[in-house]
Design a protein around this motif. Structure first.
Motif, PDB file in Angstrom:
ATOM      1  N   VAL A   1      -5.226   8.935  65.300  1.00 11.86           N
ATOM      2  CA  VAL A   1      -3.997   8.150  65.423  1.00 11.86           C
ATOM      3  C   VAL A   1      -4.036   7.010  64.413  1.00 11.86           C
ATOM      4  O   VAL A   1      -4.850   6.091  64.531  1.00 11.86           O
TER       5      VAL A   1
ATOM      6  N   SER B   1      -4.917  17.132  65.946  1.00 16.66           N
ATOM      7  CA  SER B   1      -3.612  16.479  65.877  1.00 16.66           C
ATOM      8  C   SER B   1      -3.733  15.143  65.159  1.00 16.66           C
ATOM      9  O   SER B   1      -4.574  14.316  65.510  1.00 16.66           O
TER      10      SER B   1
ATOM     11  N   VAL C   1      -1.583  11.725  64.244  1.00 15.99           N
ATOM     12  CA  VAL C   1      -0.383  10.987  64.642  1.00 15.99           C
ATOM     13  C   VAL C   1      -0.274   9.751  63.753  1.00 15.99           C
ATOM     14  O   VAL C   1      -1.187   8.921  63.713  1.00 15.99           O
TER      15      VAL C   1
ATOM     16  N   SER D   1       3.028  11.986  56.533  1.00 19.86           N
ATOM     17  CA  SER D   1       2.918  12.878  57.691  1.00 19.86           C
ATOM     18  C   SER D   1       3.581  14.228  57.412  1.00 19.86           C
ATOM     19  O   SER D   1       3.028  15.287  57.742  1.00 19.86           O
TER      20      SER D   1
ATOM     21  N   SER E   1       0.723  17.408  62.390  1.00 20.41           N
ATOM     22  CA  SER E   1       0.876  16.031  61.926  1.00 20.41           C
ATOM     23  C   SER E   1       2.278  15.561  62.262  1.00 20.41           C
ATOM     24  O   SER E   1       3.264  16.201  61.896  1.00 20.41           O
ATOM     25  N   ASN E   2       2.362  14.461  62.977  1.00 21.13           N
ATOM     26  CA  ASN E   2       3.665  13.945  63.406  1.00 21.13           C
ATOM     27  C   ASN E   2       3.671  12.426  63.369  1.00 21.13           C
ATOM     28  O   ASN E   2       2.626  11.788  63.287  1.00 21.13           O
ATOM     29  N   CYS E   3       4.866  11.867  63.458  1.00 22.19           N
ATOM     30  CA  CYS E   3       5.050  10.411  63.466  1.00 22.19           C
ATOM     31  C   CYS E   3       5.603   9.957  64.812  1.00 22.19           C
ATOM     32  O   CYS E   3       6.412  10.667  65.417  1.00 22.19           O
TER      33      CYS E   3
ATOM     34  N   TYR F   1       2.456   9.602  72.676  1.00 20.41           N
ATOM     35  CA  TYR F   1       1.123   9.681  72.057  1.00 20.41           C
ATOM     36  C   TYR F   1       0.268  10.701  72.818  1.00 20.41           C
ATOM     37  O   TYR F   1      -0.436  11.509  72.213  1.00 20.41           O
TER      38      TYR F   1
ATOM     39  N   LEU G   1       1.422  14.210  71.960  1.00 21.86           N
ATOM     40  CA  LEU G   1       1.000  14.705  70.645  1.00 21.86           C
ATOM     41  C   LEU G   1      -0.514  14.917  70.557  1.00 21.86           C
ATOM     42  O   LEU G   1      -0.980  15.741  69.770  1.00 21.86           O
TER      43      LEU G   1
END
Ligand code: NAP
Length: 250
Positions: free
Chosen positions: A103, A152, A154, A182, A196-198, A231, A234
């Protein structure tokens, strides 16, 4: 039916056995996330630049019933270099052999000035801590993420990283870049298991928000502990296959 990460409901062992590094876990949202994720069974790597603040989070996790003992990774993202990033990765590798969640939460605000008056040195510092350090850390940790069965990443964005707003300067631009980083990472791993995410936390009662908006009524702001469901979503198994997206935590 697709899940709304803001109202994601999960069992209290959803992150059991997962090794999760949260940058900037000494304060604010990162600290709240570290404590919550540890309570859900994750083994945390607590990252920050202040040993006393990280030790306080470590002690708080040790006091949570059943929470795995965390590790501490001290690294100032402003002065970190290839060698210190590599040392961090090596210590995670020798302790765990893999990383399941990363993260990117640590950030600095810089100053609230118009572009015409924005200090160039501050600009570089903000871009370095918020973007370049996240790139370098991701790069050095990729082998450990690839060693996970369900990795993952983030990133932490912001509303001002999606729509340009006056006087948010380098911070806003760094968050546009974070969204881009990302997405690029997600596209490069679309055929693989890494996602990969925001997340855009939205206005949250932390020191950074106070510095950015000192005149607002803090009592109206959500607390860090109130915005953590996306969070968890993800970082946990229910977001498998979700990648290249950007979520609002509020
Ligand atoms: P915060 O309370 O200021 O916490 C920031 C964290 O980053 C702290 O742990 C801090 O360490 C760490 N950090 C800062 N510079 C660092 C460096 N050079 N090296 C290592 N660690 C460093 O901020 P927050 O509000 O929780 O923000 C967390 C994330 O959410 C950020 O990415 C922020 O941009 C984003 N965000 C926040 C809001 C909001 O309203 N709060 C809204 C949108 C987005 P120290 O404890 O040593 O200072």
């Amino acid at each position: 039916m697709s899940i709304d990460p803001r109202s994601y409901a999960y069992p209290d062992d959803i992150l059991k056995g997962r090794i999760v590094l949260v940058t900037g876990s000494s304060d604010g949202i990162g600290k709240a996330l570290a404590l919550h994720a540890a309570g859900l069974g994750a083994r945390l790597v607590l990252h920050g630049r202040s040993v006393p603040k990280l030790e306080a989070v470590y002690d708080a996790i040790e006091a949570i019933d059943g929470a795995p003992r965390p590790s501490i990774a001290v690294l100032d993202l402003e002065s970190a270099n290839a060698e210190t990033f590599t040392t961090l990765a090596q210590s995670i590798e020798s302790e765990f052999g893999r990383l399941d969640g990363l993260v990117h939460n640590a950030s600095i605000l810089g100053e609230r000035f118009p572009i015409g008056q924005y200090d160039a040195v501050t600009w570089q510092k903000v871009m370095h801590v918020n973007v370049t350090a996240a790139f370098a850390l991701t790069q050095v940790l990729l082998p450990l993420l690839n060693a996970s069965e369900d990795p993952s990443v983030v990133f932490t964005s912001s509303g001002v990283g999606r729509c340009g707003k006056a006087f948010w300067g380098a911070y806003a631009v760094s968050k546009f870049a974070t969204e881009g980083l990302s997405q690029v990472l997600a596209a490069e791993h679309r055929q693989g298991k890494l996602r990969s995410n925001c997340i855009n936390p939205g206005p949250t009662r932390t020191n950074m928000r106070l510095a950015a908006c000192p005149a607002e009524d803090r009592d109206k702001l959500r607390r860090p502990g109130d915005i953590l469901a996306p969070y968890v979503y993800l970082l946990g198994p229910d977001s498998k296959g979700v990648t290249g997206e950007s979520f609002d935590a509020q």
